[in-house]
Design a protein around this motif. Sequence first.
Motif, PDB file in Angstrom:
ATOM      1  N   GLU A  39       1.760  10.194  -5.910  1.00 49.11           N
ATOM      2  CA  GLU A  39       2.044  11.312  -5.406  1.00 49.11           C
ATOM      3  C   GLU A  39       3.520  11.467  -6.625  1.00 49.11           C
ATOM      4  N   LYS A  70       1.207   4.257  -3.021  1.00 45.07           N
ATOM      5  CA  LYS A  70       0.676   5.561  -2.526  1.00 45.07           C
ATOM      6  C   LYS A  70       2.008   6.834  -2.977  1.00 45.07           C
ATOM      7  N   GLU A  97       0.730  -1.082   0.093  1.00 40.20           N
ATOM      8  CA  GLU A  97       0.046  -0.385  -0.237  1.00 40.20           C
ATOM      9  C   GLU A  97       0.675   1.216   0.234  1.00 40.20           C
ATOM     10  N   GLU A  98       1.844   1.187   0.851  1.00 39.43           N
ATOM     11  CA  GLU A  98       3.178   2.709   1.004  1.00 39.43           C
ATOM     12  C   GLU A  98       3.432   2.912  -0.865  1.00 39.43           C
TER      13      GLU A  98
END
Length: 388
Positions: free
Chosen positions: A353, A349, A345-346
């Motif tokens: 970004e 993300k 998930e990180e």
Amino acid sequence: MANVVELPIVTPPLRSNWSPPQPSAKSIAPLQERRLLPAGPAYLAHVRRTIHNLTFEEHDKHAEEERKRFEALNGNGLNGEDDLGVGDEEETDDILLLDPKEWKKQDHYAVLGLSHLRYRATDDQIKIAHRKKVLKHHPDKKAGVAGDSNDDAFFKCIQKAMEVLTNAERRRQFDSVDPYYELLEADVPSANQVNKAKDPQKAFFKLFGPVFEREARFSRKQPVPLLGEFDAPKAEVEGFYDFWYNFDSWRSFEYLDKEVNEGSDNRDDKRYTEKKNKSERARRKKEDTARLRQIVDVALGCDPRIKRIKQEEKEAREAKKKGKTGPNGLTPKQKLEEDKKKAAEEAKKKEEEDKVAKAEAKKAKAAAANAAKKARRQQRAAAEGGAA
């Protein structure tokens, strides 16, 4: 007291034409001293008698005992040769009085003295056993002997046994219906025998081990997995039962076929007999498959390893439920999966970004380019107005 008789010895006279030999012209080699080395069985026997202080009679007795001991260890072969463990089986009256016309009812291994080897007997052992029987029971050996020894009939049984056991196909047919194993096949251990034993675990392997070893001789696939030990892993136990539940047997029952009536030329009679034999072979094959399947079912039902494996799996499930959880109530495996999920998930993300930042940087770069272009246009316009 012994009488001594003196015999006068008179040398015969020389022949009239005798003459002394002429001396040889060849020179005689000078005498040389040679050293002789004692060797050979006679010298070795002399050494043994001297060392052990034995007389000739005692030495001969000791040599005979050693010969018998050597024969007991290596088998009493023909002409002093090793008989490959064939030995000399006792011949019972039932064996000696066999009818050669009923050769299908005779035990060919027992006739040749191979009852202790049976299907394990090699071709060389069969030949040695046959030679021993022929030397002992050939009709010429009994010629002129008083009494009816029935050796002629038994000799025919010997020849028939040799004919069957030296033919690979016919021997396989006989091995399929070997009368020695018929009684053993009927005596199959039951679950009650195992469960009611003082030590069920030991009784299971003692009773069923020889059964599977005996049945393994019919397998087309080699090597055959045998029963094994109590501490065998789960994969080995499952592989064992999978093999025996899908057992591929070469066993056939052609040896029990009924013969067509002698002298019958009726085709219908022959066809009927062949059809009947084929039907009987199929029936016996089906019964044999069901018999083996029943043995495997009984073994599976009372196999102590199955209980052990189930208990180990139960304990593993309970340990998974109860113990070895972290501060957040997760097992190491669950924690590892959670960490992987968070890392994914990180990463996702961060990737989004980066995409947004790249898009904004692209927009800012385009805006700066537009502003510079606009400033250059204004500068050119101002320069053109001043010149006018």
